[in-house]
Design a protein around this motif. Structure first.
Motif, short mmCIF file in Angstrom:
data_model
loop_
_atom_site.label_atom_id
_atom_site.label_comp_id
_atom_site.label_asym_id
_atom_site.label_seq_id
_atom_site.Cartn_x
_atom_site.Cartn_y
_atom_site.Cartn_z
N THR A 131 -26.61 -8.70 78.91
CA THR A 131 -26.96 -9.84 78.06
C THR A 131 -28.46 -9.95 77.85
OG1 THR A 131 -26.94 -11.36 79.94
CG2 THR A 131 -24.91 -11.19 78.64
N GLY A 132 -29.23 -9.36 78.75
CA GLY A 132 -30.68 -9.37 78.61
C GLY A 132 -31.21 -8.19 77.83
N GLY A 133 -30.31 -7.36 77.32
CA GLY A 133 -30.74 -6.20 76.55
C GLY A 133 -31.14 -5.01 77.40
N ASP A 134 -30.92 -5.09 78.70
CA ASP A 134 -31.25 -3.99 79.60
C ASP A 134 -30.01 -3.12 79.75
OD1 ASP A 134 -32.14 -2.31 81.58
OD2 ASP A 134 -32.38 -3.86 83.10
N ARG A 135 -30.10 -1.91 79.30
CA ARG A 135 -28.96 -1.00 79.35
C ARG A 135 -28.97 -0.09 80.58
NH1 ARG A 135 -26.74 -4.23 76.45
NH2 ARG A 135 -26.91 -4.17 74.20
N ARG A 136 -29.90 -0.32 81.50
CA ARG A 136 -29.96 0.50 82.72
C ARG A 136 -29.03 -0.07 83.78
NH1 ARG A 136 -36.01 0.03 83.88
NH2 ARG A 136 -35.53 -1.99 82.99
N ILE A 137 -27.76 0.28 83.68
CA ILE A 137 -26.76 -0.27 84.60
C ILE A 137 -26.11 0.81 85.45
CG2 ILE A 137 -26.29 -2.32 83.20
CD1 ILE A 137 -23.77 -0.85 82.20
N ALA A 138 -26.65 2.01 85.46
CA ALA A 138 -26.03 3.10 86.23
C ALA A 138 -25.95 2.75 87.72
CB ALA A 138 -26.78 4.40 86.01
N LEU A 139 -27.02 2.21 88.27
CA LEU A 139 -27.01 1.82 89.68
C LEU A 139 -25.95 0.76 89.94
CD1 LEU A 139 -28.15 1.89 92.57
CD2 LEU A 139 -29.84 0.19 91.83
N ASN A 140 -25.88 -0.22 89.05
CA ASN A 140 -24.89 -1.29 89.21
C ASN A 140 -23.46 -0.75 89.16
OD1 ASN A 140 -27.29 -2.51 87.38
ND2 ASN A 140 -26.71 -3.88 89.04
N LEU A 141 -23.22 0.18 88.25
CA LEU A 141 -21.88 0.77 88.15
C LEU A 141 -21.55 1.59 89.40
CD1 LEU A 141 -21.80 1.81 84.38
CD2 LEU A 141 -20.75 -0.20 85.47
N GLY A 142 -22.54 2.29 89.93
CA GLY A 142 -22.33 3.02 91.18
C GLY A 142 -22.04 2.09 92.34
N LEU A 143 -22.77 0.97 92.39
CA LEU A 143 -22.56 0.00 93.48
C LEU A 143 -21.20 -0.69 93.36
CD1 LEU A 143 -26.13 -1.55 93.65
CD2 LEU A 143 -25.03 -0.15 95.41
N VAL A 144 -20.80 -1.05 92.15
CA VAL A 144 -19.51 -1.71 91.99
C VAL A 144 -18.38 -0.74 92.34
CG1 VAL A 144 -19.03 -1.32 89.52
CG2 VAL A 144 -18.26 -3.41 90.59
N THR A 145 -18.53 0.52 91.99
CA THR A 145 -17.50 1.51 92.33
C THR A 145 -17.43 1.72 93.84
OG1 THR A 145 -17.86 2.61 90.21
CG2 THR A 145 -16.76 3.89 91.93
N THR A 146 -18.58 1.86 94.47
CA THR A 146 -18.62 2.05 95.92
C THR A 146 -18.03 0.85 96.64
OG1 THR A 146 -20.60 3.42 95.67
CG2 THR A 146 -20.11 2.59 97.88
N ALA A 147 -18.38 -0.34 96.20
CA ALA A 147 -17.83 -1.55 96.83
C ALA A 147 -16.33 -1.64 96.61
CB ALA A 147 -18.54 -2.79 96.29
N ALA A 148 -15.84 -1.24 95.43
CA ALA A 148 -14.40 -1.29 95.16
C ALA A 148 -13.65 -0.31 96.07
CB ALA A 148 -14.13 -0.98 93.70
N VAL A 149 -14.18 0.88 96.25
CA VAL A 149 -13.55 1.84 97.16
C VAL A 149 -13.61 1.31 98.60
CG1 VAL A 149 -13.66 4.19 98.08
CG2 VAL A 149 -13.98 3.80 95.64
N THR A 150 -14.69 0.63 98.94
CA THR A 150 -14.81 0.05 100.27
C THR A 150 -13.75 -1.04 100.49
OG1 THR A 150 -17.17 0.53 100.25
CG2 THR A 150 -16.43 -1.05 101.89
N VAL A 151 -13.45 -1.82 99.45
CA VAL A 151 -12.38 -2.81 99.54
C VAL A 151 -11.06 -2.10 99.90
CG1 VAL A 151 -10.94 -4.43 98.25
CG2 VAL A 151 -13.41 -4.46 97.94
N TRP A 152 -10.78 -1.03 99.18
CA TRP A 152 -9.54 -0.28 99.40
C TRP A 152 -9.49 0.29 100.82
CZ3 TRP A 152 -8.95 5.21 99.70
CH2 TRP A 152 -7.62 5.63 99.72
N LEU A 153 -10.61 0.87 101.27
CA LEU A 153 -10.64 1.43 102.62
C LEU A 153 -10.53 0.34 103.68
CD1 LEU A 153 -13.44 4.10 102.11
CD2 LEU A 153 -10.99 4.53 102.49
N ALA A 154 -11.18 -0.80 103.45
CA ALA A 154 -11.11 -1.91 104.41
C ALA A 154 -9.69 -2.43 104.51
CB ALA A 154 -12.07 -3.02 104.02
N ALA A 155 -8.98 -2.45 103.40
CA ALA A 155 -7.59 -2.94 103.42
C ALA A 155 -6.71 -2.02 104.27
CB ALA A 155 -7.05 -3.01 102.00
N GLY A 156 -7.04 -0.74 104.32
CA GLY A 156 -6.27 0.20 105.11
C GLY A 156 -6.60 0.19 106.59
N LEU A 157 -7.69 -0.48 106.96
CA LEU A 157 -8.10 -0.49 108.36
C LEU A 157 -7.24 -1.42 109.20
CD1 LEU A 157 -12.01 -0.48 108.16
CD2 LEU A 157 -10.49 1.41 108.79
N TRP A 158 -6.71 -2.49 108.61
CA TRP A 158 -5.94 -3.44 109.41
C TRP A 158 -4.75 -3.89 108.66
CZ3 TRP A 158 -11.13 -3.20 109.56
CH2 TRP A 158 -11.84 -3.77 108.51
#
Length: 120
Positions: free
Chosen positions: A93-120
């Motif tokens: 929304t601010g016109g900044d198209r540099r979101i590669a880091l954010n997309l990497g972080l959201v993907t990593t966090a999403a996989v972490t959710v999946w892995l955490a769900a399998g731990l217990w």
């Protein structure tokens, strides 16, 4: 699954602990060179965001390490997914198209959710 969780969760927690500490303690003038969006966010919101990031980092690590309320790690990872989804929106929304880091972080966090769900 436990090893895979730590391979993702540990660097993710380090990143958020570092980034959150910067946002919670540094002035906007010091943050501006690496975070162009800081001028569009009020200082109290920036400080709160930093605090949330540090708490998310603690939530990824402390519950599984101590064995006390381990599902909180999954909740922390979900919170970090939502945080990064909001970050992508702020950048776009601010016109900044540099979101590669954010997309990497959201993907990593999403996989972490999946892995955490399998731990217990």
């Amino acid at each position: 699954m436990n090893t895979a969780y730590w391979i993702l969760a540990a660097p993710l927690a380090l990143f958020y602990a570092y980034a959150g500490t910067l946002k919670a303690t540094r002035s906007p003038d010091h943050l501006r060179p690496m975070m162009a969006w800081v001028d569009r966010v009020p200082l109290p919101a920036l400080r709160a965001l930093g605090t949330v990031e540090v708490l998310g980092a603690i939530g990824l690590v402390l519950p599984p390490l101590t064995g006390v309320a381990p599902p909180l790690a999954m909740a922390a990872a979900v919170g970090l997914v939502l945080l990064q989804a909001g970050a992508v929106a702020v950048h776009l929304t601010g016109g900044d198209r540099r979101i590669a880091l954010n997309l990497g972080l959201v993907t990593t966090a999403a996989v972490t959710v999946w892995l955490a769900a399998g731990l217990w």
